[in-house]
Design a protein around this motif. Sequence first.
Motif, PDB file in Angstrom:
ATOM      1  N   PRO A 145       1.163  -1.282   0.172  1.00  0.00           N
ATOM      2  CA  PRO A 145       0.004   0.087  -0.692  1.00  0.00           C
ATOM      3  C   PRO A 145       1.001   1.340   0.146  1.00  0.00           C
ATOM      4  O   PRO A 145       2.398   1.339   0.702  1.00  0.00           O
ATOM      5  CB  PRO A 145      -0.791  -0.124   1.540  1.00  0.00           C
ATOM      6  CG  PRO A 145       0.166  -0.689   2.247  1.00  0.00           C
ATOM      7  CD  PRO A 145       0.978  -2.156   1.529  1.00  0.00           C
ATOM      8  N   ASN A 146       0.625   2.908  -0.506  1.00  0.00           N
ATOM      9  CA  ASN A 146       0.810   4.135  -0.255  1.00  0.00           C
ATOM     10  C   ASN A 146      -0.009   4.367   0.833  1.00  0.00           C
ATOM     11  O   ASN A 146      -1.027   3.743   1.172  1.00  0.00           O
ATOM     12  CB  ASN A 146       0.464   4.324  -1.891  1.00  0.00           C
ATOM     13  CG  ASN A 146       1.247   5.971  -1.584  1.00  0.00           C
ATOM     14  OD1 ASN A 146       2.494   5.788  -0.826  1.00  0.00           O
ATOM     15  ND2 ASN A 146       1.248   6.073  -3.286  1.00  0.00           N
ATOM     16  N   TRP A 147       1.043   5.299   1.591  1.00  0.00           N
ATOM     17  CA  TRP A 147       0.442   5.775   2.234  1.00  0.00           C
ATOM     18  C   TRP A 147       1.432   7.334   2.372  1.00  0.00           C
ATOM     19  O   TRP A 147       2.661   7.550   1.636  1.00  0.00           O
ATOM     20  CB  TRP A 147       0.350   6.170   3.438  1.00  0.00           C
ATOM     21  CG  TRP A 147       1.888   5.245   4.137  1.00  0.00           C
ATOM     22  CD1 TRP A 147       2.381   5.927   5.317  1.00  0.00           C
ATOM     23  CD2 TRP A 147       2.392   3.765   3.958  1.00  0.00           C
ATOM     24  NE1 TRP A 147       4.218   5.354   5.920  1.00  0.00           N
ATOM     25  CE2 TRP A 147       3.802   3.869   4.599  1.00  0.00           C
ATOM     26  CE3 TRP A 147       2.253   2.973   3.778  1.00  0.00           C
ATOM     27  CZ2 TRP A 147       4.590   3.246   4.616  1.00  0.00           C
ATOM     28  CZ3 TRP A 147       2.932   1.977   3.609  1.00  0.00           C
ATOM     29  CH2 TRP A 147       4.276   2.596   4.440  1.00  0.00           C
ATOM     30  N   GLY A 148       0.705   8.690   2.796  1.00  0.00           N
ATOM     31  CA  GLY A 148       1.353  10.205   2.429  1.00  0.00           C
ATOM     32  C   GLY A 148       2.347  10.087   3.810  1.00  0.00           C
ATOM     33  O   GLY A 148       1.837   9.883   5.514  1.00  0.00           O
ATOM     34  N   VAL A 149       3.247  10.308   4.072  1.00  0.00           N
ATOM     35  CA  VAL A 149       4.230  10.107   4.714  1.00  0.00           C
ATOM     36  C   VAL A 149       4.362  11.130   5.666  1.00  0.00           C
ATOM     37  O   VAL A 149       4.683  12.387   5.197  1.00  0.00           O
ATOM     38  CB  VAL A 149       6.410   9.515   4.497  1.00  0.00           C
ATOM     39  CG1 VAL A 149       6.623   9.797   5.378  1.00  0.00           C
ATOM     40  CG2 VAL A 149       6.211   8.520   3.309  1.00  0.00           C
ATOM     41  N   LYS A 150       4.262  11.427   6.788  1.00  0.00           N
ATOM     42  CA  LYS A 150       4.132  12.737   7.938  1.00  0.00           C
ATOM     43  C   LYS A 150       6.111  12.928   7.488  1.00  0.00           C
ATOM     44  O   LYS A 150       6.457  12.305   8.109  1.00  0.00           O
ATOM     45  CB  LYS A 150       3.333  12.681   8.537  1.00  0.00           C
ATOM     46  CG  LYS A 150       2.500  12.249   8.670  1.00  0.00           C
ATOM     47  CD  LYS A 150       1.453  11.890   9.751  1.00  0.00           C
ATOM     48  CE  LYS A 150       1.022  12.784  11.149  1.00  0.00           C
ATOM     49  NZ  LYS A 150       0.655  11.960  12.367  1.00  0.00           N
ATOM     50  N   LEU A 151       5.938  14.648   7.897  1.00  0.00           N
ATOM     51  CA  LEU A 151       7.448  14.364   7.643  1.00  0.00           C
ATOM     52  C   LEU A 151       7.921  15.712   8.766  1.00  0.00           C
ATOM     53  O   LEU A 151       7.152  16.600   9.472  1.00  0.00           O
ATOM     54  CB  LEU A 151       8.337  14.287   6.801  1.00  0.00           C
ATOM     55  CG  LEU A 151       8.014  13.282   5.121  1.00  0.00           C
ATOM     56  CD1 LEU A 151       7.683  14.347   3.910  1.00  0.00           C
ATOM     57  CD2 LEU A 151       8.714  13.059   5.749  1.00  0.00           C
ATOM     58  N   GLY A 152       8.857  15.892   9.185  1.00  0.00           N
ATOM     59  CA  GLY A 152       9.136  17.244  10.162  1.00  0.00           C
ATOM     60  C   GLY A 152      10.548  16.298  11.123  1.00  0.00           C
ATOM     61  O   GLY A 152      10.816  17.213  12.162  1.00  0.00           O
ATOM     62  N   ARG A 153      10.670  15.409  10.721  1.00  0.00           N
ATOM     63  CA  ARG A 153      11.382  14.391  12.105  1.00  0.00           C
ATOM     64  C   ARG A 153      13.151  15.122  11.870  1.00  0.00           C
ATOM     65  O   ARG A 153      13.082  15.707  10.475  1.00  0.00           O
ATOM     66  CB  ARG A 153      11.950  12.524  11.878  1.00  0.00           C
ATOM     67  CG  ARG A 153      10.465  12.349  12.087  1.00  0.00           C
ATOM     68  CD  ARG A 153      10.253  11.280  11.708  1.00  0.00           C
ATOM     69  NE  ARG A 153       9.570  10.802  11.470  1.00  0.00           N
ATOM     70  CZ  ARG A 153       8.758  10.634  10.612  1.00  0.00           C
ATOM     71  NH1 ARG A 153       9.275  11.320   8.994  1.00  0.00           N
ATOM     72  NH2 ARG A 153       7.489   9.612  10.481  1.00  0.00           N
TER      73      ARG A 153
END
Length: 325
Positions: A145-153
């Motif tokens: 599956p695909n998903w929106g990767v949350k970022l800002g780490r």
Amino acid sequence: MALTSVFFKNHGINLALVLLILLNIGNSSAQLSADFYSKSCPQLFTTVKSVVHKAIQREARMGASLLRLFFHDCFVNGCDASVLLDDTSSFTGEKRAVPNLNSARGFDVVDKIKSAVEKVCPGVVSCADALAIAARDSVVILGGPNWGVKLGRRDARTASQAAANNSIPPPTSNLNSLISRFNALGLSTKDMVALSGSHTIGQARCTSFRARIYNETNLDRSLAKTRQGNCPRPNGVGDNNLAPLDQTPTTFDNNYFNSLLNRRGLLHSDQQLFNGGSTDSIVRTYSKNMDVFKSDFAVAMIKMGDIRPLTGSNGEIRKNCRRLN
Ligand code: HEM
Ligand SMILES: *[C@@H]1O[C@H](CO)[C@@H](O)[C@H](O)[C@H]1NC(C)=O
Ligand SMILES: *[C@@H]1O[C@H](CO)[C@@H](O)[C@H](O)[C@H]1NC(C)=O
């Protein structure tokens, strides 16, 4: 309970909203967002994907290795790229911790990803975020599956071999221990089963499953015999010989769960998920319904990626993922 409801009745919806916002401040993952680099590095996603794609074309297993690296990063003091730091004479990192030694791989591919990203947006994207994207891309490229990767780490300025020894569950874990280790990090039992579905891709070393194939009875006899053929009984002999974790180790499908129903889980911890316990029904659902598995997996990956990130001015944006700036 009575107090809070009076509170809300008197002050209405606005106060409830303020409370929700206040509660979120304690939760640093609230600061991660899918569009974090949309202005500062618009080429980020295509850049990472192209390197991951090439690496998987060269060796299909690399997708599994990158996915596992992200897991081993997040479970040890949060998703902060601590797993990527090399040892130095004055510093011991996580690479030689028990779960990673002779096992964690893909560091050279992470280096290539980071160099490519540094070329288009120097000093902007963290190693922790690059690894999170690479894990997602790996899953997608192998059919998952695909998903929106949350970022800002941001990247840790330290690593902990002791934490890596203690925080990553060993393959000898029983069901209760798996459940409680995941729960302690905010991951539900269902998340734990879905994330274990990662073992639909990749390989394990003989030393990770020897005790199971020689000693355990909840294992298909013919699989035990086959695996024994490339994993001798004496400790220390053929320890690093590889076997696939399921029958289709380069395809991200739900075959792992079918294997568990047939007592063909390779690791002790795999078969724990279908051994007469509370997770049997989840395994049955995933084996019958690939789409439910894939969608639960994506949800659980986002939750795992939310574990204790460094944000704001904490940590740093490493230039080289292997060392501190
Ligand atoms: C539930 C507890 C888990 C245990 C006990 C466990 C244990 C293991 C072990 C022992 C191996 C083989 C390592 C070796 O022999 O070198 C392995 C491989 C792997 N694990 Fe897990 N794992 C767990 C959860 C996860 C999770 C949550 C993920 C990802 C989200 C994951 C992804 C992988 C992948 C993709 C491989 C294959 C890596 C490769 O081929 O390079 N595992 N795991
Ligand atoms: C991690 O475990 C290995 C093997 O047991 C041990 O040699 C090492 O000292 C441990 N590291 C720490 C920091 O406890
Ligand atoms: C199987 O179990 C026996 C008894 O607990 C133990 O002595 C032996 O080392 C085990 N064999 C393997 C291959 O783990």
